[in-house]
Scaffold this motif. Sequence first.
Motif, PDB file in Angstrom:
ATOM      1  N   ASP A 292      48.061  99.655 -59.415  1.00 16.12           N
ATOM      2  CA  ASP A 292      46.686  99.175 -59.285  1.00 16.12           C
ATOM      3  C   ASP A 292      46.546  97.764 -59.838  1.00 16.12           C
ATOM      4  O   ASP A 292      45.871  96.908 -59.247  1.00 16.12           O
ATOM      5  CB  ASP A 292      45.727 100.121 -60.018  1.00 16.12           C
ATOM      6  N   ASN A 293      47.213  97.514 -61.001  1.00 14.03           N
ATOM      7  CA  ASN A 293      47.160  96.173 -61.607  1.00 14.03           C
ATOM      8  C   ASN A 293      47.818  95.135 -60.719  1.00 14.03           C
ATOM      9  O   ASN A 293      47.310  94.014 -60.560  1.00 14.03           O
ATOM     10  CB  ASN A 293      47.834  96.187 -62.983  1.00 14.03           C
ATOM     11  N   VAL A 294      48.960  95.509 -60.114  1.00 14.97           N
ATOM     12  CA  VAL A 294      49.670  94.587 -59.228  1.00 14.97           C
ATOM     13  C   VAL A 294      48.811  94.254 -58.014  1.00 14.97           C
ATOM     14  O   VAL A 294      48.716  93.092 -57.598  1.00 14.97           O
ATOM     15  CB  VAL A 294      51.022  95.189 -58.787  1.00 14.97           C
ATOM     16  N   GLN A 295      48.187  95.265 -57.444  1.00 16.33           N
ATOM     17  CA  GLN A 295      47.322  95.026 -56.288  1.00 16.33           C
ATOM     18  C   GLN A 295      46.155  94.116 -56.653  1.00 16.33           C
ATOM     19  O   GLN A 295      45.792  93.208 -55.893  1.00 16.33           O
ATOM     20  CB  GLN A 295      46.801  96.359 -55.745  1.00 16.33           C
ATOM     21  N   SER A 296      45.584  94.344 -57.844  1.00 18.86           N
ATOM     22  CA  SER A 296      44.472  93.515 -58.302  1.00 18.86           C
ATOM     23  C   SER A 296      44.921  92.073 -58.514  1.00 18.86           C
ATOM     24  O   SER A 296      44.237  91.124 -58.098  1.00 18.86           O
ATOM     25  CB  SER A 296      43.897  94.079 -59.600  1.00 18.86           C
ATOM     26  N   LEU A 297      46.097  91.899 -59.142  1.00 20.82           N
ATOM     27  CA  LEU A 297      46.617  90.549 -59.385  1.00 20.82           C
ATOM     28  C   LEU A 297      46.966  89.851 -58.072  1.00 20.82           C
ATOM     29  O   LEU A 297      46.754  88.639 -57.931  1.00 20.82           O
ATOM     30  CB  LEU A 297      47.846  90.625 -60.298  1.00 20.82           C
TER      31      LEU A 297
ATOM     32  N   GLN B  70      43.855  80.713 -51.473  1.00 22.13           N
ATOM     33  CA  GLN B  70      42.864  80.309 -50.484  1.00 22.13           C
ATOM     34  C   GLN B  70      41.985  79.180 -51.031  1.00 22.13           C
ATOM     35  O   GLN B  70      41.680  78.217 -50.329  1.00 22.13           O
ATOM     36  CB  GLN B  70      41.993  81.509 -50.102  1.00 22.13           C
ATOM     37  N   TYR B  71      41.598  79.327 -52.292  1.00 22.43           N
ATOM     38  CA  TYR B  71      40.783  78.296 -52.929  1.00 22.43           C
ATOM     39  C   TYR B  71      41.537  76.964 -52.957  1.00 22.43           C
ATOM     40  O   TYR B  71      40.987  75.902 -52.629  1.00 22.43           O
ATOM     41  CB  TYR B  71      40.429  78.722 -54.350  1.00 22.43           C
ATOM     42  N   GLY B  72      42.822  77.041 -53.346  1.00 21.55           N
ATOM     43  CA  GLY B  72      43.628  75.825 -53.422  1.00 21.55           C
ATOM     44  C   GLY B  72      43.766  75.143 -52.074  1.00 21.55           C
ATOM     45  O   GLY B  72      43.671  73.910 -51.976  1.00 21.55           O
TER      46      GLY B  72
ATOM     47  N   LYS C  69      45.512  90.305 -55.228  1.00 22.43           N
ATOM     48  CA  LYS C  69      44.247  89.887 -54.627  1.00 22.43           C
ATOM     49  C   LYS C  69      43.741  88.608 -55.276  1.00 22.43           C
ATOM     50  O   LYS C  69      43.302  87.679 -54.595  1.00 22.43           O
ATOM     51  CB  LYS C  69      43.211  91.002 -54.779  1.00 22.43           C
ATOM     52  N   GLN C  70      43.823  88.564 -56.619  1.00 18.39           N
ATOM     53  CA  GLN C  70      43.384  87.358 -57.324  1.00 18.39           C
ATOM     54  C   GLN C  70      44.236  86.155 -56.933  1.00 18.39           C
ATOM     55  O   GLN C  70      43.718  85.052 -56.734  1.00 18.39           O
ATOM     56  CB  GLN C  70      43.466  87.585 -58.838  1.00 18.39           C
TER      57      GLN C  70
END
Length: 308
Positions: free
Chosen positions: A62-67, A76-78, A69-70
């Motif tokens: 779950d943490n890997v998936q969250s990271l 995308q922002y960059g 996504k971030q």
Amino acid sequence: MNVNIRYYVLTIAAIFMALGIGIFIGFMLDGQKVFSEQQETIINQLEQKFKDIQTENSNLKDNVQSLNKQLDYMNQYGKIVFPELVKGRLNGVKVAIIETNNDFIYPGLRNALMKAGATISSVTIFKDDLNNLDQSEKDDLITNLSKYGNVDSNHLIESLSEKLTEVLVTGQDGELITYLKDKGYIDFTGTPGNTDFIVLAGGSNLKNNNLNIVDIPIIKQSKILNVPIVGVEQSDVKYSYMDAYRKQHLSTVDNIDTIIGQTSLIMVMQGKDGNYGIKTGDTSIMPDSFIEYQQNQNQNKTNSNEVK
């Protein structure tokens, strides 16, 4: 009736043997019970440990998936912000890119320079064949290099690297590039000459590399020609050239495959000398005056609007 003493001895011995056997059997039965209980306890502990590991593994996923996504959001922002941040910073700057081996591809590097307004005047890629020349090939190379001056046959590739750098910067003796390209020693696109800046892309996936016979001579020759040069490489190279570049007093960027590294490169080319990236020996992740630069740019725009 007379009773033989042997009868009593055998009877008593039989009784003790029966007692011993009974005690042994009882002990074994009791030991099996204890062993069975211990075994059951161990199995329960292992089952609980396995459940704990499953829970921990699920949490980590779950943490890997969250990271991820971030990270995707940041990328995308960059991609959206980067072109605006670097726009016009290198307007009119003519850049020669020299890749000292063909282990990597650098599309991000070229795109970043063009987004900043630079012109890619030429791209030169050294090929691995230079490390495996036979004597006839060496003799032929000596003959061709001799057209442009004295050649040290003991340092043949070094001489080639120095002369090629001179051709890329000045545009003179351009037929050397044609010869090297036809022989398969280099790949080349663009037009030599009118070079304002050299970007030297190094790093290697092989320990037996071109560092001492290609990179270092290029750096030294560019300094003789008084042409600014910066060394770059990707973040995942197996054998980094950054330490050798630093010893030549070169500004470096060791994560050129990232937007952060590409931003650092553009700032270095604007005069923010230093060693930037993610590896040991770097000054920092990137130049720290980026925000100040943007504030100055915004203030200049504000002042310009006020004047109008």
